[in-house]
Design an enzyme around this catalytic site. Structure first.
Site, PDB file in Angstrom:
ATOM      1  N   ARG A   1       0.844  -1.189   0.000  1.00 26.12           N
ATOM      2  CA  ARG A   1       0.000   0.000   0.000  1.00 26.12           C
ATOM      3  C   ARG A   1       0.879   1.238   0.000  1.00 26.12           C
ATOM      4  O   ARG A   1       1.839   1.341   0.777  1.00 26.12           O
ATOM      5  CB  ARG A   1      -0.919   0.055   1.220  1.00 26.12           C
TER       6      ARG A   1
ATOM      7  N   HIS B   1       0.569   5.011   0.926  1.00 17.58           N
ATOM      8  CA  HIS B   1      -0.361   5.761   1.768  1.00 17.58           C
ATOM      9  C   HIS B   1       0.115   7.192   1.955  1.00 17.58           C
ATOM     10  O   HIS B   1       1.290   7.433   2.256  1.00 17.58           O
ATOM     11  CB  HIS B   1      -0.481   5.075   3.137  1.00 17.58           C
ATOM     12  N   ASP B   2      -0.778   8.148   1.773  1.00 21.44           N
ATOM     13  CA  ASP B   2      -0.454   9.552   1.991  1.00 21.44           C
ATOM     14  C   ASP B   2      -0.940   9.991   3.363  1.00 21.44           C
ATOM     15  O   ASP B   2      -2.084   9.720   3.748  1.00 21.44           O
ATOM     16  CB  ASP B   2      -1.080  10.423   0.901  1.00 21.44           C
ATOM     17  N   GLU B   3      -0.071  10.670   4.073  1.00 21.23           N
ATOM     18  CA  GLU B   3      -0.310  11.070   5.457  1.00 21.23           C
ATOM     19  C   GLU B   3      -1.680  11.721   5.673  1.00 21.23           C
ATOM     20  O   GLU B   3      -2.119  12.559   4.900  1.00 21.23           O
ATOM     21  CB  GLU B   3       0.783  12.055   5.861  1.00 21.23           C
TER      22      GLU B   3
ATOM     23  N   CYS C   1     -12.860  10.368   7.123  1.00 23.51           N
ATOM     24  CA  CYS C   1     -12.230   9.746   5.958  1.00 23.51           C
ATOM     25  C   CYS C   1     -11.846   8.311   6.287  1.00 23.51           C
ATOM     26  O   CYS C   1     -11.944   7.859   7.422  1.00 23.51           O
ATOM     27  CB  CYS C   1     -11.007  10.550   5.506  1.00 23.51           C
TER      28      CYS C   1
ATOM     29  N   ASP D   1      -6.394  18.485  -5.724  1.00 24.95           N
ATOM     30  CA  ASP D   1      -5.379  17.600  -5.141  1.00 24.95           C
ATOM     31  C   ASP D   1      -4.008  18.072  -5.592  1.00 24.95           C
ATOM     32  O   ASP D   1      -3.815  18.372  -6.765  1.00 24.95           O
ATOM     33  CB  ASP D   1      -5.631  16.163  -5.630  1.00 24.95           C
TER      34      ASP D   1
ATOM     35  N   ARG E   1      -1.136  16.246  -4.553  1.00 25.65           N
ATOM     36  CA  ARG E   1      -0.178  15.180  -4.283  1.00 25.65           C
ATOM     37  C   ARG E   1       0.626  14.822  -5.533  1.00 25.65           C
ATOM     38  O   ARG E   1       1.788  14.451  -5.439  1.00 25.65           O
ATOM     39  CB  ARG E   1      -0.895  13.939  -3.745  1.00 25.65           C
TER      40      ARG E   1
ATOM     41  N   LYS F   1      -2.735   6.682  -8.098  1.00 26.72           N
ATOM     42  CA  LYS F   1      -1.603   5.878  -7.646  1.00 26.72           C
ATOM     43  C   LYS F   1      -1.368   4.698  -8.584  1.00 26.72           C
ATOM     44  O   LYS F   1      -0.233   4.402  -8.952  1.00 26.72           O
ATOM     45  CB  LYS F   1      -1.840   5.390  -6.220  1.00 26.72           C
TER      46      LYS F   1
END
Length: 417
Positions: free
Chosen positions: A241, A243-245, A257, A328, A330, A357
């Site tokens: 996975r 994963h974004d903080e 969330c 977004d 990211r 992703k």
């Protein structure tokens, strides 16, 4: 107490060409010796061959420590006994053009690769550290109580502690390659970085000879369940996975969330995969609030819950964009770099529904097999707005995206509920 101004009577500008004894970096070179080390320390300014300095966002705290007289600006780290607990690579991806542009693949083992430069007096510091740890989570203990996981004494102890190898990675950007990754010119990238940071690093626009930048941002941490060397073996099942903080959910359990439930579900899947003879990986990036920051995220929460009609899935992204100007930030283009550093060529089970992703990983040349979605019973009630909105926007779902009518019907709680 001696002040910083007393120990540094002259301000030294770095926006001019020069630097005596600086080693030129050849990014993507076939070996570490040819590539040359990253020297971003302030103790030997003449040796610096990058823009910026070490420790990412924590470099500002170092400056405060120096200004307060708590830290000697000439201090050099004593790296005795700090070498990695596991030695990874080098892998072919380390030297393939364009594969790794935002971290230093040689940055974990400087004493191994750059002993001659260290002996010559260059203040070289690791940008990656690798260690061992135990991860203890109540969700893992619950999975053991319900029989989904069982202790084996190797991957998972009787007390519920998962044994992991973990690594912290600082960002190291090769500006020409980062610009290419984002489809812009290096000149434009340098100028915008300079202007949007209030002119923090003049070298971005005055030192085109320096191609490597240590940006003042957070890095990432990886957690490996099983043998780290198996990550590079496509024959060994890899559960992963990215994963974004999300501090509010990951740490404090906020139910707006799915971040913590999805993270802990992925950890359970990683443990199970490692126990089957495979290997598990969690890659945790510091990109709070979709890289918009936590203040912006909370402002968006208020806007969603106070809007006419309340919090609804059909207006989920619009409320973010009206505050932040973008949905977004990211931008997952740089995310696969750490996977290539680990030598990964295939992810058998990707525990993620994110289309962004998935696209970034597969477009970087890594094969993805099964995509594992979060079980419905792990989605908090107040997070259904977010999940439906994301599925409608392209998130992977085995049951199909919700309709426009379903989006309007999906509502979250108000601020006072």
């Amino acid at each position: 107490m001696t002040t910083a101004s007393e120990t540094r009577p002259h301000i030294r500008l770095t926006s001019h060409a020069g630097g005596q004894g600086a080693l030129g970096i050849q990014w993507g070179a076939p070996d570490a010796t040819t590539r040359r080390p990253v020297v971003g320390t302030t103790t030997s300014r003449a040796h610096r061959n990058v823009i910026g300095t070490h420790s990412g966002s924590y470099s500002i705290y170092r400056a405060l420590a120096v200004a307060a007289g708590a830290l000697d600006p000439k201090h050099r780290a004593d790296l005795t006994n700090t070498s990695p607990t596991d030695f990874l690579g080098p892998y072919p991806s380390w030297t393939q053009p364009g594969k790794i542009v935002s971290l230093d693949p040689w940055g974990a083992e400087i004493s191994r690769y750059y002993s001659d430069e260290l002996a010559a007096g260059y203040d070289i510091r690791p940008t990656i550290a690798i260690t061992k740890a135990h991860v203890i989570l109540p969700e893992v203990m619950e999975a053991m109580q319900k029989g989904r996981l069982k202790a084996d004494g190797k991957i998972l102890s009787e007390g519920g502690a998962a044994v992991v190898t973990k690594a912290a990675v600082e960002p190291v950007w090769h500006l020409p390659s980062v610009a290419a990754r984002f489809g812009c010119s290096e000149t434009d990238l340098r100028r915008v970085l300079f202007e949007e940071t209030g002119g923090m690093y003049p070298e971005l626009v005055t030192r085109s000879d320096l191609e490597v930048f240590l940006p003042p941002i957070g890095g990432l941490t990886i957690y490996i369940f099983g043998n780290p060397k198996d990550l590079a073996n496509p024959a060994v099942e890899l559960t992963a996975r990215v994963h974004d903080e999300c501090n509010g959910s990951d740490v404090f359990g906020s139910d707006i969330c799915t971040c913590r439930p999805y993270l802990t579900h992925a950890i359970e899947e990683c443990i199970g995969g490692a126990q089957r003879g495979g290997v598990g990986l969690i890659s945790y990036y510091r990109k709070e609030g979709r890289a918009l920051g936590e203040v912006t995220k909370f402002l968006v929460y208020n806007a969603r819950k106070r809007q006419v009609g309340g919090d609804t899935a059909d207006k989920y992204f619009a409320r973010t964009e009206c505050v932040a100007g973008v949905q977004d930030m990211r931008f997952q283009q740089l995310m696969p770099d750490v996977l290539h550093w680990l030598g990964i060529t295939k992810i058998h089970r990707l525990v993620s529904m994110s289309n962004m992703k998935f696209d970034a990983i597969t477009q970087s040349g890594i094969e993805v097999g099964e995509r594992v979605n979060i079980p419905d019973d792990l989605i908090p009630d107040d997070a259904k707005v977010e999940m439906d909105a994301k599925m409608a926007a392209g998130y992977f779902t085995p049951t199909g995206a919700p309709t426009a009518e379903q989006l309007k019907a999906t509502k979250g709680r108000g601020l006072n509920e």
